[in-house]
Design an enzyme around this catalytic site. Structure first.
Site, PDB file in Angstrom:
ATOM      1  CG  ASP A   1      40.986  11.429  52.532  1.00 22.29           C
ATOM      2  OD1 ASP A   1      40.606  10.645  51.640  1.00 22.29           O
ATOM      3  OD2 ASP A   1      40.311  12.396  52.932  1.00 22.29           O
TER       4      ASP A   1
ATOM      5  CG  HIS B   1      53.046  -4.392  33.492  1.00 23.52           C
ATOM      6  ND1 HIS B   1      51.903  -4.104  34.188  1.00 23.52           N
ATOM      7  CD2 HIS B   1      53.915  -3.390  33.766  1.00 23.52           C
ATOM      8  CE1 HIS B   1      52.056  -2.974  34.849  1.00 23.52           C
ATOM      9  NE2 HIS B   1      53.266  -2.518  34.606  1.00 23.52           N
TER      10      HIS B   1
END
Length: 494
Positions: free
Chosen positions: A356, A453
């Site tokens: 979940d 990044h």
């Protein structure tokens, strides 16, 4: 009121009109614009397939949904064809919104596993890339970890952390506690009654546990903690649930216990959940008491691995961890946020394995500890008190998610030791979080975060024209990465 026999069936208006022309009796349905007629009275044969919605044309089905004659949410049951139901529901949505859904895929998916369990009003699925990090040695066993993410550099960085841990002997884990909780809120006439309820559940725990345990083959009540606020009573039930995450199990057991308590005390059940559970919200009680799996992972990273693989130093890691994860999180007033980016790995692992995703809120609570050993090695650990996972139920039944669980060797329930698979998944996720923490903390301490990044989270040329804090502009990712070391090199850090 007219009771309609089973031999009556709902049909489109055209069929109803045909029935009326032949003087057949017709009854207006109690739903909306349906007309119910006797099949044998129609001008067509009694076994004429066009009478049932599953034999209507797509255009007729769409018109019936738009008019309210067919329920938008019930197309799967009415049509008996999951993919067709999804396709026609998409058409209705496109008609209502005047927006195309062409970019949202829907074909070649097993909607039978979704229906009645994972989602309603389905119009397709959103593909998320799944990368694999590793190999990572956890308690002597090598794993390749599936991570579903759209964040570039995450899988690559975590793989570097896995390499450093495995080269240093691997991760060691312990599950310290295992129990999911549910805390209903009751309103009683007075604090005296509230106190009486607390005393009863404490002195008659076995009686309450027998009632709770009767609702499931796997759920076993472990303890109940009572919290009183005026005439409100919160009973925090905690139970083991085998290999399931267990929210349905614990809720069912709690509901049965409340039925029993209602026969003994004057009380009003205001809610099955009173937020002391605590589910899908940050809370100190989860951080302190734990929820789901309370798991720790540790590793001792060799000094040469810190230097050669992680490109940093023990002193830099310890200093950054103190300033960022300990002091910085304290300044922010964070509860369970004493880490660099545990949520990144928890979410990616949750999406890949059918957990979940909303429970990432508490499951990402993590304390990262870094120490320098006397010999120059680095002691590294993550402590996660409320990691809520399961290997059966929910999204774990979906084909892709089941494949990822199978890849880890924890798919389904453990027949010999119920609960072992879910605990092993928690161990693997905690170790993966540790790998992610180790690599990111190393990158930040060495000033490499922006470089990685820009290299892995941008398309070629996307960084053109990036301006650094010193006012200079760069052309391309490589120059931007080089220039970042001279400017604010930790911009964009997690």
């Amino acid at each position: 009121m007219v009771r309609v026999p089973k031999r009556f069936e709902s049909v489109p208006a055209a069929a109803a009109a045909a029935a009326q022309q032949s003087n057949a009796p017709a009854f207006e349905s109690s739903s909306v614009h349906h007309v119910t007629v006797l099949r044998s009275s129609l001008s067509v044969a009694a076994d004429e397939p066009t009478l049932h919605p599953r034999h209507w044309s797509d255009a007729d089905v769409q018109k019936a949904v738009e008019s309210g004659s067919l329920k938008f949410f019930d197309l799967e049951n009415q049509l008996g064809d999951f993919e067709r139901a999804v396709r026609l529901r998409r058409k209705v949505v496109e008609s209502r919104t005047t927006r195309s859904l062409d970019m949202l895929p829907y074909q070649h998916y097993d909607y039978a596993k979704v229906h009645g369990q994972c989602a309603e009003n389905v119009i397709g699925y959103v593909p998320i890339p799944v990368g694999v990090a590793g190999p990572l040695v956890v308690d002597g066993v090598e794993y390749h970890i599936p991570l579903a993410t759209t964040e570039g550099a995450l899988v690559a960085s975590t793989t570097r952390g896995c390499k450093a841990i495995s080269m240093s002997g691997g991760a060691r884990t312990e599950v310290l506690n295992d129990g999911i909780s549910r805390a209903p809120v009751l309103r009683v006439p007075s604090i005296k009654v509230a106190s009486q309820i607390r005393t009863f559940v404490e002195q008659n725990f076995d009686e309450v546990a027998n009632v709770f345990n009767s609702t499931s083959r796997f759920a076993r009540l472990l303890d109940i903690k009572t919290f009183i606020a005026g005439r409100l009573v919160y009973l925090r039930f905690r139970c083991s649930t085998g290999d399931a995450m267990g929210m349905n199990m614990v809720s069912k057991g709690v509901d049965k216990c409340l039925e029993m308590l209602s026969g003994k005390f004057p009380l009003e059940v205001l809610g099955l959940s009173g937020n002391v559970c605590t589910d899908k919200k940050p809370s100190a009680i989860n951080w302190i008491e734990g929820r789901g799996k309370s798991v720790c992972a540790e590793a001792i990273i060799k000094a040469d691995v810190v230097r050669d693989v992680l490109k940093t130093s023990a002193d830099a890691l310890v200093t950054l961890n103190h300033a960022k994860n300990l002091v910085g999180s304290a300044v922010a007033g964070s509860i369970g946020g004493n880490n660099a980016h545990a949520a990144n790995l928890v979410t990616a692992a949750f999406l890949a394995t059918g957990q979940d995703p909303a429970q990432n809120v508490e499951s990402s609570n993590c304390l990262t500890i870094i120490e320098k050993m006397d010999n120059g090695d680095v002691y590294f650990s993550v402590n996660m008190p409320c990691l809520e996972v399961g290997t059966v139920g929910g999204g774990t039944i979906l084909p892709g998610q089941a494949a990822c669980l199978e890849m880890l060797g924890v798919k389904g329930s453990n027949a010999e030791t119920p609960g072992k698979n879910a605990q092993q998944l928690a161990r693997i996720i905690a170790s993966t979080v540790m790998a992610g923490e180790l690599s990111l903390m190393s990158a930040i301490s060495a000033g490499h975060l922006i470089k990685s990044h820009l290299k892995l989270n941008r398309k070629p040329g996307a960084a053109n024209g990036v301006h650094h804090a010193n006012g200079t502009a760069t052309n391309g990712a490589a120059k931007a990465a080089n220039g970042a070391n001279g400017a604010h090199r930790t911009n964009g850090a997690h």
